[in-house]
Design a protein around this motif. Structure first.
Motif, PDB file in Angstrom:
ATOM      1  N   ALA A 542       8.971  27.705  13.368  1.00 40.06           N
ATOM      2  CA  ALA A 542       9.579  27.879  14.691  1.00 40.06           C
ATOM      3  C   ALA A 542      10.315  26.602  15.086  1.00 40.06           C
ATOM      4  CB  ALA A 542       8.522  28.237  15.731  1.00 40.06           C
ATOM      5  N   PRO A 543      11.368  26.234  14.339  1.00 41.89           N
ATOM      6  CA  PRO A 543      12.063  24.969  14.627  1.00 41.89           C
ATOM      7  C   PRO A 543      12.714  24.942  16.003  1.00 41.89           C
ATOM      8  CG  PRO A 543      13.291  26.302  13.044  1.00 41.89           C
ATOM      9  CD  PRO A 543      11.969  26.952  13.195  1.00 41.89           C
ATOM     10  N   GLN A 544      13.120  26.083  16.531  1.00 41.46           N
ATOM     11  CA  GLN A 544      13.730  26.095  17.859  1.00 41.46           C
ATOM     12  C   GLN A 544      12.700  25.741  18.927  1.00 41.46           C
ATOM     13  OE1 GLN A 544      15.483  30.027  18.107  1.00 41.46           O
ATOM     14  NE2 GLN A 544      17.467  29.261  17.382  1.00 41.46           N
ATOM     15  N   THR A 545      11.492  26.274  18.778  1.00 40.12           N
ATOM     16  CA  THR A 545      10.424  25.920  19.731  1.00 40.12           C
ATOM     17  C   THR A 545      10.084  24.441  19.617  1.00 40.12           C
ATOM     18  OG1 THR A 545       9.511  28.149  19.542  1.00 40.12           O
ATOM     19  CG2 THR A 545       8.075  26.449  20.464  1.00 40.12           C
ATOM     20  N   ALA A 546      10.029  23.925  18.388  1.00 45.35           N
ATOM     21  CA  ALA A 546       9.764  22.500  18.191  1.00 45.35           C
ATOM     22  C   ALA A 546      10.829  21.658  18.870  1.00 45.35           C
ATOM     23  CB  ALA A 546       9.688  22.187  16.699  1.00 45.35           C
ATOM     24  N   ALA A 547      12.089  22.079  18.786  1.00 43.76           N
ATOM     25  CA  ALA A 547      13.181  21.324  19.413  1.00 43.76           C
ATOM     26  C   ALA A 547      13.046  21.331  20.926  1.00 43.76           C
ATOM     27  CB  ALA A 547      14.521  21.902  18.979  1.00 43.76           C
ATOM     28  N   ILE A 548      12.639  22.474  21.500  1.00 37.35           N
ATOM     29  CA  ILE A 548      12.431  22.538  22.950  1.00 37.35           C
ATOM     30  C   ILE A 548      11.352  21.548  23.372  1.00 37.35           C
ATOM     31  CG2 ILE A 548      11.627  24.026  24.832  1.00 37.35           C
ATOM     32  CD1 ILE A 548      12.905  26.380  23.347  1.00 37.35           C
ATOM     33  N   ASN A 549      10.352  21.392  22.536  1.00 32.74           N
ATOM     34  CA  ASN A 549       9.272  20.450  22.835  1.00 32.74           C
ATOM     35  C   ASN A 549       9.677  18.995  22.615  1.00 32.74           C
ATOM     36  OD1 ASN A 549       7.661  22.603  23.444  1.00 32.74           O
ATOM     37  ND2 ASN A 549       6.450  22.526  21.557  1.00 32.74           N
ATOM     38  N   GLY A 550      10.914  18.759  22.166  1.00 32.43           N
ATOM     39  CA  GLY A 550      11.378  17.395  21.949  1.00 32.43           C
ATOM     40  C   GLY A 550      10.918  16.784  20.650  1.00 32.43           C
ATOM     41  N   TYR A 551      10.481  17.623  19.714  1.00 34.44           N
ATOM     42  CA  TYR A 551       9.921  17.129  18.463  1.00 34.44           C
ATOM     43  C   TYR A 551      10.985  16.497  17.569  1.00 34.44           C
ATOM     44  CZ  TYR A 551       8.487  17.422  13.560  1.00 34.44           C
ATOM     45  OH  TYR A 551       8.249  17.147  12.238  1.00 34.44           O
TER      46      TYR A 551
END
Length: 844
Positions: A542-551
């Protein structure tokens, strides 16, 4: 207990003034056998053999060569083999009693699976993650151990433990800001010898070890070591079939081969394998709502204050303890109040080392140290029971009735290191030069399901009508559980680290009495890491969710040059002084306890030290003194913060670099006196002052931002610590048989156990003793019978106190409003109780 402890401490320090204090430091083991070479061939010639009432020379390898401890311009404590026997030290955690006052050893949380080790106030609170580093380097036969996991494994045949104090960044490298702990094992002798020990102890304890040296054949000498150590739980788990607390079962084996095909060439190969099954110390509820928290204004409850916040209001309800919960902050519980699932944690260590030494000429010895090591750690920690969040309210239904946080974690690590050294000297010059490479791959995961629930809980204080239920281990905790494959993964990460270094150190004798040493080490570190899971979100899929989290993955490199310089002067053949400047650095990393895998930078330390080493009273007394100033920049500290994520806001533990300079100041004194043959008095004292400048904490929630200065503390570092020992050896009969008496006492002032909270644990005063009838000769065998006791006075003190459950929660929807819904009380861990054992040893 506090007044009694204080009076005992004053009495002990007063007695120690006659011996100046306490434990085996600097000249630690004046009775133990020393290596054959008293000093390195390139240094001054060894002193003549001492008389029976004189102190012996002690050999150390702190400068990568064998030197006389008294002539080595480094503050060093040495624990010899006899010291370890007298104190019944089976693992490094047994040194947590304060045998060396400036060396501090503690469990991480309550767990024996990983140890926090500090020297001179360099004590990292959480080096338990793959992307975080220790502040003290741990070495076994010259090989650096990259993780704090597995450090509590059984010790094999140890010749001595050297505690090198102060930054050791030049010769020992990164992550040695506070110093280095160097464990030296006994090498094969090439002559037949067998030593074996078997013993039994209270709490179902038993131990055995065997060490076999075989005769050399065709230039090969072989030595085999085996060890087993066991102790039943000291706190019983009421749940049938489940492990209690403070249990351990350790076993291990080691094989060493020494090959000497020609003069000047020695190759040492060793393989070891260790297994450690253990459980954490029991976490008791020490008090209930000690800060008087309740809903209302923050101003009306000044003690109910969470550091780093600026609340104006507190909301929620402080709930009562669950039925059956015992609140006890004064004594160690022998039986837990509520039974919970608890299985042993398992640590496995293994590895090989090959050390090749070639004396190419009288002026140079070439060395190669090659090592591969691995550790796996499977953690099961349910020590808190109903004493930790979540706190259950009367009238609960469904998942709201769940409790007992089962902390589960797995760590796997392997490392490879290669070091080349050139050591030697000629005329007035001695030198050390080296190249070093280190590679590490580590991964971890963690989950925290609840294991228990309460049914029929309707009224606070009820004594009947309720029942504790064990949840399904796969689905019982809100659809998840503790079984592998059924867990909700809090976090999972993986890290690859590489380190390259080149170093050199020169010592030049300006005159016969004045010596100047200068050295430097260049280090290039590269660290790459990824966060696979956070809050059960798979970042890989889930790279999009990770990006939302600022990862952001970790991909950092750091370069450091660590110099040192020492000026040493021999005032006489028995009085030596030195002035030293040294540096060190601890690598940066990232916190896997954050949703964005937030990175942090390295920290650096500079130290200035003056030392004096003296022998006097015709070498029947030895006094060493050191004073130091250490300044650390960019200290790595942990703060609780709120981070928005794709599934809501979460409280993360973020590691930051504190601005300003952390100041550490200290004085250490050591005295050894041998007034008559057979009687030895030893003493050590350490004063350590630490201060981290306040850190400005910014928090934003609900559109409001607050800025608050927060104090941070260095953990497990007492302002005053002392240790003292008395050893007496009395001949019996006409042979070598001797009656040996040992008694040591160790005191430490109370300290912080968490870097965010001013709350202290308890001061400690621990006494250990041993009586042995040694070297009873029967033919070609020598038998030793002994009785030993650890914590002889059965002292009880809280070595770790956690106040987080007695304070409001971190801000979520508003930075001005905190919740007291999960306030319960401080919980903590008492030290191990008194243990007494019998041993028999035979040597032939």
């Amino acid at each position: 207990m506090t007044n009694t402890l204080g009076s005992r401490a004053l009495l002990m320090i007063g007695v120690a003034a006659a011996a100046l204090g306490a434990a085996p430091a600097f000249a630690a083991d004046t009775r133990a056998a020393t290596p054959a070479a008293a000093t390195d061939p390139t240094t001054a010639a060894p002193a003549a053999d001492p008389a029976p009432d004189q102190l012996t020379d002690i050999v150390v390898t702190a400068t990568k060569r064998e030197t006389n401890l008294q002539k080595t311009p480094i503050a060093i404590n040495v624990l010899g083999g006899q010291d370890l026997k007298d104190r019944h030290v089976q693992s490094l955690y047994d040194l947590a009693d304060g045998a060396v006052p400036s060396l501090r050893i503690a469990t991480f949380e309550a767990r024996q699976t990983a140890l926090t080790i500090g020297i001179r106030g360099i004590v990292p609170l959480d080096a338990n993650q793959p992307a975080r580093e220790q502040g003290v380097g741990i070495y076994v036969d010259g090989v650096y151990l990259g993780r704090q996991h597995g450090l509590n494994a059984a010790l094999f045949d140890v010749e001595r433990i050297e505690v090198l104090k102060g930054p050791q960044g030049t010769l020992f490298g990164r992550n040695t800001e506070g110093g280095a702990l160097s464990i030296v094992t006994r090498a094969p002798t090439g002559k037949f010898a067998l030593r074996a020990t078997a013993g039994t102890a209270t709490y179902g304890g038993y131990n055995a070890d065997a060490h076999l040296d075989l005769p050399a054949i065709a230039g090969f000498a072989i030595k085999l070591d085996g060890v087993i150590q066991h102790q039943d739980p000291t706190t019983t788990n009421p749940l049938a079939g489940q492990t209690g607390w403070n249990y351990f079962h350790r076993r291990g084996g080691r094989a060493a081969v020494r090959w000497q095909p020609i003069d000047g060439l020695t190759d040492d190969f060793a393989y070891d394998n260790g297994y450690d099954s253990n459980s954490p110390f029991y976490s008791q509820l020490l008090n209930y709502n000690p800060n008087g928290c309740a809903a209302g204004t923050q101003a009306s409850q000044p003690n109910c204050y969470l550091p780093g916040t600026n609340y104006t209001n507190l909301t929620g309800t402080v709930k009562p303890p669950l039925p059956g919960v015992v609140v006890n902050g004064t004594s160690r519980q022998r039986i837990a109040d509520i039974g919970v699932p608890q299985q042993p944690s398992i640590d496995k260590t293994h590895g090989f080392t090959n050390t090749l030494k070639y004396a190419a000429s009288p002026a140079v010895e070439l060395r190669s140290i090659t090592a591969w090591r691995g550790v796996s750690s499977t953690q099961w920690d349910n020590s808190g029971g109903a004493h930790r969040v979540p706190v259950v309210a009367p009238g609960c239904t469904g998942n709201a009735c769940n409790f007992s946080r089962y902390s589960l974690a797995d760590l796997y690590q392997h490392q490879f290191s290669q070091e080349f050294q050139a050591v030697g000297g000629f005329d007035r010059l001695q030198y050390v030069a080296g190249l070093y490479y280190f590679y590490e791959h580590a991964s971890d995961d963690a989950a925290t399901p609840n294991s228990n629930a309460i049914a029929g809980y309707t009224t606070a204080g009820q004594t009947s009508g309720y029942m504790n239920v064990i949840l399904d281990p796969c689905t019982g905790s809100a659809g998840f559980g503790s079984t592998q494959g059924c867990r909700s993964i809090d976090r999972a990460s993986e890290v690859w680290s590489r380190s390259y270094a080149a170093y050199g150190q020169l010592t030049y004798d300006l005159t016969d009495a004045l010596h100047f040493t200068a050295g430097g080490r260049y280090t290039h570190d590269k660290k790459r890491g990824v966060l696979h899971f956070s809050r059960n979100i798979n970042y890989d899929t889930a790279p999009q969710t990770a990006a939302i989290n600022g990862y952001k993955p970790l991909d950092k490199t750091w370069d450091r040059f660590n110099p040192m310089a020492t000026l040493a002067y021999d005032f006489s053949s028995t009085i030596h002084g030195y002035a030293k400047y040294s540096t060190g650095y601890r690598a940066g990393g990232a916190s896997s306890r954050t949703a964005n895998y937030q990175a942090f930078d390295p920290e650096d330390v500079k130290a200035y030290e003056l030392g004096l080493k003296t022998d006097f009273w015709d070498r029947r007394a030895r006094f060493n003194l050191a004073g130091y100033i250490m300044d650390r920049k960019n200290s790595q500290v942990d703060i609780s913060s709120i981070q928005p994520t794709a599934t809501g806001s979460f409280n993360n533990l973020v590691t930051i670099n504190a601005p300003g300079i952390t100041r550490i100041r200290g004085v250490e004194a050591d005295l050894t006196v041998q007034p008559v043959a057979g009687l030895t008095l030893t003493g050590s004292y350490a004063y350590t002052y630490t201060r981290i400048p306040p850190v400005l904490i910014s928090a934003t929630a609900g559109g409001t931002t607050t800025n608050v200065y927060q104090n941070f503390y260095i953990v497990f570092t007492p302002r005053n610590a002392a240790s003292g020992a008395i050893d007496y050896s009395l001949p019996v009969g006409s042979g070598d048989t001797r009656l040996r008496f040992h008694l040591d006492a160790n005191y430490a002032q109370s300290t912080q156990a968490f870097d965010q909270f001013a709350t202290h644990n308890d001061a400690s005063f621990i006494v250990n003793g041993r009586v042995a009838l040694a070297d009873i000769t029967t033919g070609d065998r020598k038998l030793t019978l002994s009785v030993w006791a650890r914590n002889l006075l059965d002292e009880q003190y809280v070595f770790r106190r956690d106040p987080s459950n007695s304070l409001p929660g971190s801000p979520s929807t508003s930075v001005t409003t905190g919740s007291v819904n999960n306030v319960l009380g401080d919980y903590g861990n008492f030290n191990a109780p008194r243990t007494i054992g019998l041993e028999a040893s035979i040597a032939m």
